[in-house]
Design a protein around this motif. Structure first.
Motif, PDB file in Angstrom:
ATOM      1  N   ALA A   1       0.838  -1.205   0.000  1.00 46.95           N
ATOM      2  CA  ALA A   1       0.000   0.000   0.000  1.00 46.95           C
ATOM      3  C   ALA A   1       0.872   1.254   0.000  1.00 46.95           C
ATOM      4  O   ALA A   1       0.613   2.223  -0.715  1.00 46.95           O
ATOM      5  CB  ALA A   1      -0.917  -0.007   1.217  1.00 46.95           C
ATOM      6  N   GLU A   2       1.927   1.188   0.797  1.00 45.76           N
ATOM      7  CA  GLU A   2       2.837   2.331   0.889  1.00 45.76           C
ATOM      8  C   GLU A   2       3.501   2.596  -0.459  1.00 45.76           C
ATOM      9  O   GLU A   2       3.584   3.737  -0.924  1.00 45.76           O
ATOM     10  CB  GLU A   2       3.887   2.047   1.970  1.00 45.76           C
ATOM     11  CG  GLU A   2       4.771   3.236   2.308  1.00 45.76           C
ATOM     12  CD  GLU A   2       5.727   2.940   3.453  1.00 45.76           C
ATOM     13  OE1 GLU A   2       5.659   1.829   4.047  1.00 45.76           O
ATOM     14  OE2 GLU A   2       6.562   3.818   3.753  1.00 45.76           O
ATOM     15  N   MET A   3       3.949   1.532  -1.112  1.00 42.47           N
ATOM     16  CA  MET A   3       4.631   1.711  -2.397  1.00 42.47           C
ATOM     17  C   MET A   3       3.655   2.160  -3.488  1.00 42.47           C
ATOM     18  O   MET A   3       4.051   2.869  -4.415  1.00 42.47           O
ATOM     19  CB  MET A   3       5.383   0.440  -2.808  1.00 42.47           C
ATOM     20  CG  MET A   3       6.611   0.130  -1.951  1.00 42.47           C
ATOM     21  SD  MET A   3       7.646   1.556  -1.517  1.00 42.47           S
ATOM     22  CE  MET A   3       8.383   1.945  -3.101  1.00 42.47           C
ATOM     23  N   ASN A   4       2.411   1.772  -3.386  1.00 46.16           N
ATOM     24  CA  ASN A   4       1.439   2.286  -4.357  1.00 46.16           C
ATOM     25  C   ASN A   4       1.300   3.798  -4.242  1.00 46.16           C
ATOM     26  O   ASN A   4       1.156   4.492  -5.248  1.00 46.16           O
ATOM     27  CB  ASN A   4       0.074   1.606  -4.169  1.00 46.16           C
ATOM     28  CG  ASN A   4       0.009   0.295  -4.933  1.00 46.16           C
ATOM     29  OD1 ASN A   4       0.977  -0.104  -5.584  1.00 46.16           O
ATOM     30  ND2 ASN A   4      -1.130  -0.377  -4.857  1.00 46.16           N
ATOM     31  N   ILE A   5       1.351   4.301  -3.004  1.00 47.24           N
ATOM     32  CA  ILE A   5       1.295   5.757  -2.829  1.00 47.24           C
ATOM     33  C   ILE A   5       2.533   6.394  -3.468  1.00 47.24           C
ATOM     34  O   ILE A   5       2.446   7.400  -4.171  1.00 47.24           O
ATOM     35  CB  ILE A   5       1.189   6.135  -1.331  1.00 47.24           C
ATOM     36  CG1 ILE A   5      -0.113   5.576  -0.748  1.00 47.24           C
ATOM     37  CG2 ILE A   5       1.260   7.652  -1.159  1.00 47.24           C
ATOM     38  CD1 ILE A   5      -0.323   5.893   0.716  1.00 47.24           C
ATOM     39  N   VAL A   6       3.695   5.760  -3.236  1.00 45.75           N
ATOM     40  CA  VAL A   6       4.941   6.297  -3.790  1.00 45.75           C
ATOM     41  C   VAL A   6       4.893   6.290  -5.325  1.00 45.75           C
ATOM     42  O   VAL A   6       5.235   7.276  -5.978  1.00 45.75           O
ATOM     43  CB  VAL A   6       6.164   5.475  -3.292  1.00 45.75           C
ATOM     44  CG1 VAL A   6       7.428   5.876  -4.042  1.00 45.75           C
ATOM     45  CG2 VAL A   6       6.349   5.660  -1.794  1.00 45.75           C
ATOM     46  N   ILE A   7       4.454   5.167  -5.888  1.00 45.89           N
ATOM     47  CA  ILE A   7       4.551   4.999  -7.341  1.00 45.89           C
ATOM     48  C   ILE A   7       3.391   5.646  -8.103  1.00 45.89           C
ATOM     49  O   ILE A   7       3.595   6.324  -9.099  1.00 45.89           O
ATOM     50  CB  ILE A   7       4.605   3.493  -7.716  1.00 45.89           C
ATOM     51  CG1 ILE A   7       5.839   2.841  -7.095  1.00 45.89           C
ATOM     52  CG2 ILE A   7       4.638   3.297  -9.231  1.00 45.89           C
ATOM     53  CD1 ILE A   7       5.795   1.320  -7.119  1.00 45.89           C
ATOM     54  N   HIS A   8       2.176   5.424  -7.604  1.00 42.04           N
ATOM     55  CA  HIS A   8       1.014   5.792  -8.418  1.00 42.04           C
ATOM     56  C   HIS A   8       0.342   7.107  -8.021  1.00 42.04           C
ATOM     57  O   HIS A   8      -0.536   7.566  -8.743  1.00 42.04           O
ATOM     58  CB  HIS A   8      -0.048   4.686  -8.371  1.00 42.04           C
ATOM     59  CG  HIS A   8       0.459   3.343  -8.788  1.00 42.04           C
ATOM     60  ND1 HIS A   8       0.874   3.074 -10.077  1.00 42.04           N
ATOM     61  CD2 HIS A   8       0.632   2.189  -8.103  1.00 42.04           C
ATOM     62  CE1 HIS A   8       1.273   1.807 -10.143  1.00 42.04           C
ATOM     63  NE2 HIS A   8       1.141   1.262  -8.953  1.00 42.04           N
ATOM     64  N   SER A   9       0.695   7.675  -6.854  1.00 41.19           N
ATOM     65  CA  SER A   9      -0.099   8.822  -6.390  1.00 41.19           C
ATOM     66  C   SER A   9       0.716  10.103  -6.278  1.00 41.19           C
ATOM     67  O   SER A   9       1.923  10.121  -6.483  1.00 41.19           O
ATOM     68  CB  SER A   9      -0.735   8.513  -5.035  1.00 41.19           C
ATOM     69  OG  SER A   9       0.145   8.884  -3.986  1.00 41.19           O
ATOM     70  N   TYR A  10       0.009  11.177  -5.903  1.00 43.51           N
ATOM     71  CA  TYR A  10       0.668  12.468  -5.660  1.00 43.51           C
ATOM     72  C   TYR A  10       1.178  12.574  -4.228  1.00 43.51           C
ATOM     73  O   TYR A  10       1.635  13.621  -3.805  1.00 43.51           O
ATOM     74  CB  TYR A  10      -0.337  13.610  -5.912  1.00 43.51           C
ATOM     75  CG  TYR A  10      -0.947  13.611  -7.298  1.00 43.51           C
ATOM     76  CD1 TYR A  10      -0.192  13.257  -8.417  1.00 43.51           C
ATOM     77  CD2 TYR A  10      -2.268  13.999  -7.490  1.00 43.51           C
ATOM     78  CE1 TYR A  10      -0.746  13.261  -9.683  1.00 43.51           C
ATOM     79  CE2 TYR A  10      -2.841  14.017  -8.765  1.00 43.51           C
ATOM     80  CZ  TYR A  10      -2.073  13.630  -9.856  1.00 43.51           C
ATOM     81  OH  TYR A  10      -2.620  13.634 -11.109  1.00 43.51           O
ATOM     82  N   GLY A  11       1.054  11.512  -3.466  1.00 46.64           N
ATOM     83  CA  GLY A  11       1.491  11.540  -2.065  1.00 46.64           C
ATOM     84  C   GLY A  11       0.310  11.337  -1.133  1.00 46.64           C
ATOM     85  O   GLY A  11      -0.835  11.563  -1.517  1.00 46.64           O
ATOM     86  N   GLY A  12       0.608  10.892   0.087  1.00 46.38           N
ATOM     87  CA  GLY A  12      -0.475  10.638   1.031  1.00 46.38           C
ATOM     88  C   GLY A  12       0.051  10.201   2.377  1.00 46.38           C
ATOM     89  O   GLY A  12       1.129  10.654   2.789  1.00 46.38           O
ATOM     90  N   TYR A  13      -0.665   9.334   3.033  1.00 47.45           N
ATOM     91  CA  TYR A  13      -0.216   8.872   4.351  1.00 47.45           C
ATOM     92  C   TYR A  13      -0.633   7.428   4.611  1.00 47.45           C
ATOM     93  O   TYR A  13      -1.523   6.895   3.944  1.00 47.45           O
ATOM     94  CB  TYR A  13      -0.766   9.770   5.468  1.00 47.45           C
ATOM     95  CG  TYR A  13      -2.271   9.723   5.628  1.00 47.45           C
ATOM     96  CD1 TYR A  13      -2.881   8.716   6.378  1.00 47.45           C
ATOM     97  CD2 TYR A  13      -3.094  10.694   5.042  1.00 47.45           C
ATOM     98  CE1 TYR A  13      -4.255   8.656   6.534  1.00 47.45           C
ATOM     99  CE2 TYR A  13      -4.471  10.658   5.192  1.00 47.45           C
ATOM    100  CZ  TYR A  13      -5.044   9.636   5.939  1.00 47.45           C
ATOM    101  OH  TYR A  13      -6.401   9.573   6.081  1.00 47.45           O
TER     102      TYR A  13
END
Ligand SMILES: Nc1ncnc2c1ncn2[C@@H]1O[C@H](COP(=O)(O)OP(=O)(O)O)[C@@H](O)[C@H]1O
Ligand code: SF4
Ligand SMILES: [Mg+2]
Lengths: 407, 140
Positions: free
Chosen positions: B50-62
């Motif tokens: 889940a963390e890496m999906n935020i890193v790879i696919h998103s604009y950032g999050g938590y």
């Protein structure tokens, strides 16, 4: 509950509380209390890093001396494979074994036989565990896994190390010949403190049952004296594939695997295990891991530079023509199986509610600390200090830099 | 059930160096709580994906971990771009990961399916241009 032994200890008079060990311990097992280093037993993995970094020789690890071998009817020495490249490239392993014999042993067991046995066992066993299979002969790494990475259990090949296999074979042989348990003295000639600890632990294991561990550095000067003038009694050759077990990467070569990772140095191992735990290391078949740089040839009790020793080992291997070519027996699998790893629990408290309370408290304290990890409080980092405080091992006012309005 | 404790970590887009630190911190927390190793392992794998999906696919999050008496809940939420077709994204092997991420060994398209497999409960919700939120529950 298995008791935790340690071989690394502190000579208090030598310690001046300089914080070198505090800051370099890879598992944050050291604190400075009242100006002296203290090792927390449940955290220490006996890697010997503190011994390496202490400028005052205050951290020590004591093995047995040759005198401790007195009193046994049969005295057998198991030299670590790391011994053979310690004397330059001119001296043959056979000469070294002969010299060891002249130190007063009845038999110098050829550990390279046990290495060849273990390689055969591994070929089969690594396919039975979760990928990547992890096999290690380093007791410090085992302890690290037990403590910080118990969830890697399913990756671990649970077979004895060549050192333990040697002892088991020796004990069996002399028992069959009619000797009583306590008449047989089995000693390991060790490259590291880690094995001194392990062997203390194995003293109470009736199958393996070591009687002591002697540091290679302890016998080295004596060996040098007898090396050239030993009798011309011939001694059997050691196995070139067995000698592969002395350096990082050699195990994989001995098993004939090329899709492997050989990781050495405790900090590198921690990093890699973190990745394995997250499922990041997917396409690797096998991992061999060592606490010391370049594997066991980096052991603390060794004399030759580990990189040069590796070169020498590879020379001996290249010139060697002998291997045991062990045939795998099914009985090996059960005979040399090892019990499950111990899962050390890192929990803060026995009941969940108290653990939650302590963690909340710890997080509060972390926010009050400067985060500079200065070490002046006697803990290796601000986080470790906060943990110590909630565990009652340190006092909040040991930190002189608590942020204003922290409460 | 009352929430006993929660921790929250920011995750930055494109930060492959620090990506994974939230999962490591959560693992340590669970160890300190005395959670069993096999359960920690499941949470650790799911949380990291889940963390890496935020890193790879998103604009950032938590990433947030909420501890209850009998379970842990992991929430991974980002600021977009969102997932257009969630059913498709959940398919094994489906991936829109960029080339550079694939070269680093990411982008096998197994992240979301594996997260679902590792957890007792799995919820995913997304609004194009706004957010993606993954919520995972594992019982102790
Ligand atoms: N947080 C997210 N934001 C936007 N898209 C996402 C997010 N997580 C997953 N996706 C989409 O779902 C696809 C599948 O995700 P996943 O199963 O983790 O595979 P992978 O990450 O290897 O591509 C991704 O390729 C991406 O298109
Ligand atoms: S790597 Fe080898 S020499 Fe170093 S501590 Fe481990 S077993 Fe001992
Ligand atoms: Mg993914």
């Amino acid at each position: 509950m298995k008791e935790i032994f340690h071989s690394v200890s502190l000579i208090e008079e030598r310690c001046i509380g300089c914080t070198k060990c505090l800051m370099n311990c890879p598992v944050e097992a050291i604190r400075i209390k009242n100006g002296k280093a203290v090792i927390y037993n449940e955290k220490c993995i006996d890697c010997g890093e503190c011994i390496r970094v202490c400028p005052y020789g205050a951290h020590v690890s004591k093995g047995n001396s040759l005198n401790d071998t007195e009193g046994y009817k049969i005295k057998v020495l198991i030299p670590s494979v790391t011994l053979y490249p310690q004397f330059g490239q001119e001296i043959n392993p056979e000469e070294i074994n002969k010299a060891l014999l002249s130190l007063g042993f009845d038999e110098v067991f050829d550990i390279t036989f046990a290495c060849d046995v273990k390689a055969e066992i591994l070929k089969k066993e690594i396919t039975k565990v979760e990928k990547p299979a992890i096999s290690t002969l380093c007791p410090s790494i085992i302890r690290l896994i037990e403590k910080d990475f118990p969830s890697l259990n399913d990756h671990i090949v649970k077979m004895l190390t060549p050192i333990e296999i040697s002892a088991a074979l020796i004990r069996e042989k002399y028992c069959k010949m009619g000797y009583k348990e306590n008449e047989i003295g089995i000693f390991f000639l060790t490259p590291c403190p880690s094995w001194i600890t392990k062997i203390k632990e194995l003293k109470y294991n009736e199958k393996i049952g070591f009687d002591g561990a002697i540091a290679i550095s302890e016998v080295y000067p004596k060996l040098l004296k007898v090396l050239n003038k030993t009798s011309n009694k011939t001694y059997r050759k050691i196995s070139k594939t067995g000698l592969l077990w002395s350096f990082s990467g050699g195990q994989s070569q001995a098993i004939g695997i090329d899709n492997f990772l050989a990781v050495d140095g405790i900090k590198n191992v921690i990093k890699l295990f973190n990745d394995v735990e997250k499922g990041k290391i997917k396409d690797v078949d096998y991992i061999e891991a060592y606490a010391c740089t370049r594997g066991c040839l980096g052991g603390l009790f060794l004399i030759e530079n580990p990189f040069n020793a590796e070169r020498i080992a590879k020379k001996i291997i290249a010139n060697g023509e002998f291997s045991y070519n062990v045939e795998l027996h099914d009985e090996f699998q059960s005979k040399f199986a090892r019990e499950d790893i111990l899962k050390v629990n890192l929990k803060f408290a026995d009941d969940f509610e108290s653990a939650v309370k302590m963690i909340k408290n710890m997080n509060k304290i972390i926010n009050m600390l400067p985060g500079t990890d200065c070490g002046l409080c006697g803990s290796p980092s601000c986080r470790a200090f906060a943990e110590d405080v909630v565990k009652g091992l340190a006092n909040l006012n040991d930190c002189k830099f608590i942020k204003n309005g922290g409460e | 059930m009352q929430e006993l404790l929660s921790v929250k970590y920011d995750v930055e887009s494109g930060d492959f160096i620090r990506g994974g630190e939230a999962s490591s911190s959560i693992k340590k927390l669970l160890q300190q709580l005395g959670i069993k190793a096999d359960i920690i392992k499941r949470i650790c794998v799911a949380c990291y994906e889940a963390e890496m999906n935020i890193v790879i696919h998103s604009y950032g999050g938590y990433i947030e971990a909420k501890i209850f008496n009998n379970k842990v809940e992991i929430i991974a939420k980002d600021r977009g771009p969102g997932i257009e077709n969630i059913d498709l994204a959940m398919k094994e092997g489906y991936s829109t990961a960029p080339e550079y991420a694939r070269e680093m060994g990411f982008g096998g398209g197994m992240g979301l399916p594996n997260m679902k497999k590792s957890c007792d409960e799995f919820y995913i919700d997304s609004k194009m241009g706004e957010y993606t939120e993954v919520r995972m529950v594992v019982y102790f």
